[in-house]
Design an enzyme around this catalytic site. Structure first.
Site, short mmCIF file in Angstrom:
data_model
loop_
_atom_site.label_atom_id
_atom_site.label_comp_id
_atom_site.label_asym_id
_atom_site.label_seq_id
_atom_site.Cartn_x
_atom_site.Cartn_y
_atom_site.Cartn_z
N ASP A 82 0.82 -1.21 0.00
CA ASP A 82 0.00 0.00 0.00
C ASP A 82 0.86 1.27 0.00
O ASP A 82 0.49 2.27 -0.59
CB ASP A 82 -0.93 0.01 1.22
CG ASP A 82 -2.14 -0.90 1.02
OD1 ASP A 82 -2.35 -1.38 -0.12
OD2 ASP A 82 -2.87 -1.14 2.00
N ASN B 199 -4.98 8.53 1.42
CA ASN B 199 -5.31 7.87 2.68
C ASN B 199 -5.72 8.85 3.78
O ASN B 199 -6.83 8.77 4.30
CB ASN B 199 -4.11 7.05 3.18
CG ASN B 199 -4.26 5.57 2.91
OD1 ASN B 199 -5.16 5.15 2.20
ND2 ASN B 199 -3.37 4.78 3.49
N ASP C 267 -2.89 14.95 21.34
CA ASP C 267 -1.71 14.54 20.57
C ASP C 267 -1.80 14.98 19.12
O ASP C 267 -0.78 15.29 18.49
CB ASP C 267 -1.53 13.03 20.63
CG ASP C 267 -1.01 12.56 21.98
OD1 ASP C 267 -0.68 13.42 22.82
OD2 ASP C 267 -0.93 11.33 22.20
#
Length: 268
Positions: A45, A123, A151
């Protein structure tokens, strides 16, 4: 039919590429790195992400197909042992429209002190603080939504929802849905910073602006690409007008990929 190959560079992928070139020449296919009809990704990928960004400015004329030389990926339909079958399809249908499926991608507009730049992601896009937690305001369709501290934030496509987004407990979206998903990374909730605490899904024609606190050093990723920004004002994320096309000579249902990747065989 014009093609080009992007490969991972390991021994198996290089060997598969060389065999592909041999068979392609026998089938009368033309190697054309500049304007290919089909870009063949040989690897995993990550290789497909690399191929996508190499040809992101040619999405209207170029389709992609993946050959996996490692673990089964979400973007790779074919195995090295199936090269003859794949090339037979490509050669037979070279005079016809390529059979494809189209998946939504995301558009990211980066507004910095130096100006505005626009990128596409297959993505996901993520924002993180370099020297501490990320502090940012989120606005949806120009209306203030929340003040985030944590975060980081992950913005994913439906196909990307199976990646980083899933590890953040985001939902897996079918790629027929034209949507963008925004997931939090370890958000802090107190009297000052309040966030939803779950991922949100925005449909096409909606947008989200994320404006970090001024002076923060930001690590921004677009798929496999990383950039550190010290002058970021905001980013705007939305479903892109363009889509990515994948060659589909045979069915490979999305939910089958999900099952094979995360569940495996079901024991009765």
């Amino acid at each position: 039919m014009k093609y080009n190959i992007v490969n991972r560079g390991d021994e198996t992928s290089v060997r598969t590429m060389e065999r592909f070139h041999e068979l392609a020449a026998e089938c009368g296919l033309k190697l054309d790195p500049e304007n290919p009809d089909i870009v063949v990704s040989i690897g995993g990928d990550g290789t497909m992400l690399h191929a996508f960004h190499l040809y992101a400015d040619k999405l209207d004329q170029t389709s992609f197909v993946g050959i996996h030389t490692g673990h089964l990926g979400f973007y790779a339909d074919w195995k090295p042992m199936e090269l003859e079958t794949l090339l037979r399809h490509m050669a037979t249908e070279s005079a016809e429209p390529i059979r494809t499926v189209k998946y939504p991608i995301i558009e990211i507009q980066i507004v910095a002190e130096q100006g505005t730049e626009t990128y596409l992601a297959l993505n996901e896009c993520t924002l993180k603080g370099v020297e501490g937690t990320l502090v940012a305001e989120l606005r949806i369709n120009d209306e203030r939504f929340e003040m985030f501290r944590g975060d980081g934030i992950c913005i994913s496509t439906p196909t990307g929802s199976t990646g980083y987004n899933r590890s953040l407990n985001g939902a897996i979206l079918h790629p027929s849905l034209e949507a963008v998903q925004i997931a939090e990374m370890a958000s802090l909730n107190n009297r000052v910073y309040r966030s939803l605490g779950s991922s949100i899904v925005l449909p096409k024609h909606h947008h989200c602006d994320i404006s970090p606190k001024k002076g923060q050093k930001i690590l921004l990723t677009l798929d496999h690409l990383n950039m550190q920004l010290t002058d970021l004002i905001s980013i705007r994320c939305m479903v892109a007008d363009r889509k990515v096309s994948f060659v589909r000579y045979r069915p490979f249902p999305f939910w089958n990929r999900v099952r094979e990747s995360f569940i495996g065989d079901i024991v009765e």
